[in-house]
Design a protein around this motif. Structure first.
Motif, PDB file in Angstrom:
ATOM      1  N   ILE A  24      -3.790  65.814  28.324  1.00 17.28           N
ATOM      2  CA  ILE A  24      -4.503  65.739  29.014  1.00 17.28           C
ATOM      3  C   ILE A  24      -5.775  67.188  29.484  1.00 17.28           C
ATOM      4  O   ILE A  24      -4.831  68.167  29.872  1.00 17.28           O
ATOM      5  CB  ILE A  24      -4.703  64.894  30.476  1.00 17.28           C
ATOM      6  CG1 ILE A  24      -3.612  64.100  30.415  1.00 17.28           C
ATOM      7  CG2 ILE A  24      -5.885  64.411  31.262  1.00 17.28           C
ATOM      8  CD1 ILE A  24      -4.680  63.309  29.536  1.00 17.28           C
ATOM      9  N   ASP A  28     -10.915  66.786  32.271  1.00 22.40           N
ATOM     10  CA  ASP A  28     -11.232  65.262  31.816  1.00 22.40           C
ATOM     11  C   ASP A  28     -10.866  64.177  32.642  1.00 22.40           C
ATOM     12  O   ASP A  28     -10.388  63.929  34.099  1.00 22.40           O
ATOM     13  CB  ASP A  28     -10.199  65.015  30.498  1.00 22.40           C
ATOM     14  CG  ASP A  28      -9.621  65.509  29.400  1.00 22.40           C
ATOM     15  OD1 ASP A  28     -11.506  65.893  29.143  1.00 22.40           O
ATOM     16  OD2 ASP A  28      -8.511  65.026  28.116  1.00 22.40           O
ATOM     17  N   VAL A  30     -10.288  60.971  32.236  1.00 27.74           N
ATOM     18  CA  VAL A  30      -9.936  59.418  31.035  1.00 27.74           C
ATOM     19  C   VAL A  30      -9.493  57.861  32.429  1.00 27.74           C
ATOM     20  O   VAL A  30      -8.884  57.784  33.417  1.00 27.74           O
ATOM     21  CB  VAL A  30      -8.366  60.278  30.925  1.00 27.74           C
ATOM     22  CG1 VAL A  30      -7.424  58.588  30.256  1.00 27.74           C
ATOM     23  CG2 VAL A  30      -8.228  61.165  30.579  1.00 27.74           C
ATOM     24  N   THR A 188      -9.989  66.664  37.678  1.00 29.44           N
ATOM     25  CA  THR A 188      -9.403  65.840  36.476  1.00 29.44           C
ATOM     26  C   THR A 188      -9.338  64.655  37.237  1.00 29.44           C
ATOM     27  O   THR A 188      -8.301  65.229  38.074  1.00 29.44           O
ATOM     28  CB  THR A 188      -8.206  67.196  35.927  1.00 29.44           C
ATOM     29  OG1 THR A 188      -8.985  67.904  35.785  1.00 29.44           O
ATOM     30  CG2 THR A 188      -7.634  66.822  35.125  1.00 29.44           C
ATOM     31  N   ASN A 204     -14.362  60.475  30.408  1.00 28.91           N
ATOM     32  CA  ASN A 204     -15.184  61.115  29.273  1.00 28.91           C
ATOM     33  C   ASN A 204     -14.129  60.832  27.958  1.00 28.91           C
ATOM     34  O   ASN A 204     -14.521  60.415  26.759  1.00 28.91           O
ATOM     35  CB  ASN A 204     -15.379  62.967  29.159  1.00 28.91           C
ATOM     36  CG  ASN A 204     -13.628  63.100  29.566  1.00 28.91           C
ATOM     37  OD1 ASN A 204     -12.956  62.722  30.443  1.00 28.91           O
ATOM     38  ND2 ASN A 204     -13.158  64.526  29.091  1.00 28.91           N
ATOM     39  N   ARG A 205     -13.515  59.706  28.832  1.00 29.70           N
ATOM     40  CA  ARG A 205     -12.125  59.622  27.188  1.00 29.70           C
ATOM     41  C   ARG A 205     -11.933  58.389  28.328  1.00 29.70           C
ATOM     42  O   ARG A 205     -11.601  58.144  29.204  1.00 29.70           O
ATOM     43  CB  ARG A 205     -10.878  60.026  27.309  1.00 29.70           C
ATOM     44  CG  ARG A 205     -11.176  61.950  26.467  1.00 29.70           C
ATOM     45  CD  ARG A 205     -10.424  62.862  26.741  1.00 29.70           C
ATOM     46  NE  ARG A 205      -8.537  62.269  25.886  1.00 29.70           N
ATOM     47  CZ  ARG A 205      -7.739  63.046  25.752  1.00 29.70           C
ATOM     48  NH1 ARG A 205      -7.733  63.683  26.784  1.00 29.70           N
ATOM     49  NH2 ARG A 205      -7.054  62.363  25.099  1.00 29.70           N
TER      50      ARG A 205
END
Ligand code: ADP
Ligand code: MG
Length: 356
Positions: A24, A28, A30, A188, A204-205
């Motif tokens: 990670i 990020d 996620v 994050t 973004n993920r």
């Protein structure tokens, strides 16, 4: 920022996670999606050691948090966690709930903790509730306080485990808006969620979890629009499909409509489009199908499917009693309403298919 190597978790002999490897990066966002019971909660709970991993390594900024000599308390502070249930202390005022961690654990002065707490409450839109008690707040407000409380500890990453699942549907968006704001600030985050539309927009993920691990890892575009692996495809197809069985003529139309509405909202439909689908659904059921049934009845399996590629909504009604007569059962007025709204109406094999 976080590196995970061969992470495994067993409960007794029951293996939940096997050999998870991923990294990670700072900034990020996620989103973790996947069927219920696939280990999403276990995975993020292992990351901040709420669950002890069975084996593997977790490095945070190069430090292995599973090392015997690691300062677990300090490392855990780097990771904030927001749960489904808000876990606020009901005997403490909102501002006191937020000040508790910074004063006790970060050894801040009460004044400093208070000033920062007020700033955070401002950020989540609840400055005017600082001196209220948790019971005076709605679920959505409590969850926003829980987020502020987590941020007060200055975590490097925030882990969310289904932060909106316990909320009344009307309160989901106020909580998602706060998370979106954090994403925009570059926080994050890892978010376990069933809100696919939100996951798609904020992250973004995406990690799709299955088969005891991260089955597919990709951008939202890849996972939602062009999944590569079979189980991801199946999962994404399913979330684009809504099913309902109409058991009798007096079925609960309001519940049916509100389920469809929620489903379509998740597919990014605006209100006008939702109303159009609901109108067609209702016309088909009452003025086509039930009318052609006359006094008899057999259950109708309803399926609504949305294809993003074709931008097309398909309604399928399947029942033993459905046959071509359904097409001529409706009165002119119903037919003209339907014809104006749909691109085709067909009937074959006990199935009425409507495309919008
Ligand atoms: P998810 O969050 O994806 O729904 P979980 O991580 O909660 O899944 O659970 C994954 C699996 O581990 C499930 O089969 C669940 O029953 C099992 N499990 C979770 N927590 C425990 C526990 N404390 N003891 C034994 N089994 C557990
Ligand atoms: Mg869970």
């Amino acid at each position: 920022m976080i590196k995970i190597e061969n992470l495994c978790k067993k409960y007794g002999d029951f293996s939940v996670l096997e050999n998870i490897n991923t990294e990670i990066h700072k900034g990020d966002v996620v989103s973790i999606i996947g069927p219920s019971g696939c280990g999403k909660s276990t995975f993020i709970r292992c990351l901040n050691l709420l669950e002890q991993p069975t084996s593997g390594k977790i490095f945070i900024d190069g430090e292995d948090i599973l090392d015997k000599n690691a300062d677990v308390c300090k490392l855990r502070q780097k990771m904030g966690m927001v749960f489904q249930s808000f876990n606020l202390f009901s005997h403490l005022m909102i501002i006191e709930n937020i000040m508790l961690g910074p004063v006790d654990l970060l050894k801040k002065s009460r004044q400093e903790a208070y000033d920062e707490g007020m700033e955070l409450l401002e950020m989540v839109g609840l400055a005017n509730k600082a001196f209220a008690y948790p019971d005076e707040l709605s679920g959505g407000q409590k969850q926003r306080v829980a987020i502020a409380r987590t941020l007060a500890m200055h975590p490097d990453i925030v882990l969310f485990d289904e932060p909106t699942s316990a909320l009344d549907p009307t309160m989901v968006s106020e909580v998602l808006a706060v998370i979106r704001k954090l994403a925009a600030k570059g926080m994050t985050m890892m978010i376990v969620t069933h809100e696919m539309n939100f996951a798609k927009n904020v992250s973004n993920r995406i990690f799709f979890m299955n088969d005891k691990g991260i089955y597919e890892d990709g951008t939202p575009q890849q996972i939602f629009e062009n999944p590569k692996k079979p189980k991801t495809k199946e999962f994404i197809y399913k979330i684009r499909t809504f099913n309902f069985t109409i058991e009798d003529k007096k079925f609960d139309l309001y519940a049916f409509n509100s389920e469809i509405e929620n489903f379509l909202k998740n597919q990014l439909f605006d209100e006008k489009r939702i109303n159009k689908v609901l109108l067609v659904c209702e016309e088909m059921i009452y003025n086509y199908i039930f009318k052609s049934f006359g006094d008899s009845f057999s259950p109708v399996e309803f399926t609504l499917r949305y294809s993003q590629q074709k931008d097309e909504t398909t309604l399928l009604y399947k029942s033993e009693l459905i046959n071509k007569s359904v097409l001529s059962a409706a009165e002119d007025i119903s037919r003209s309403i339907v014809d104006k709204s749909v691109s085709s109406v067909e009937c074959d094999d006990n199935t009425l298919t409507v495309t919008i």
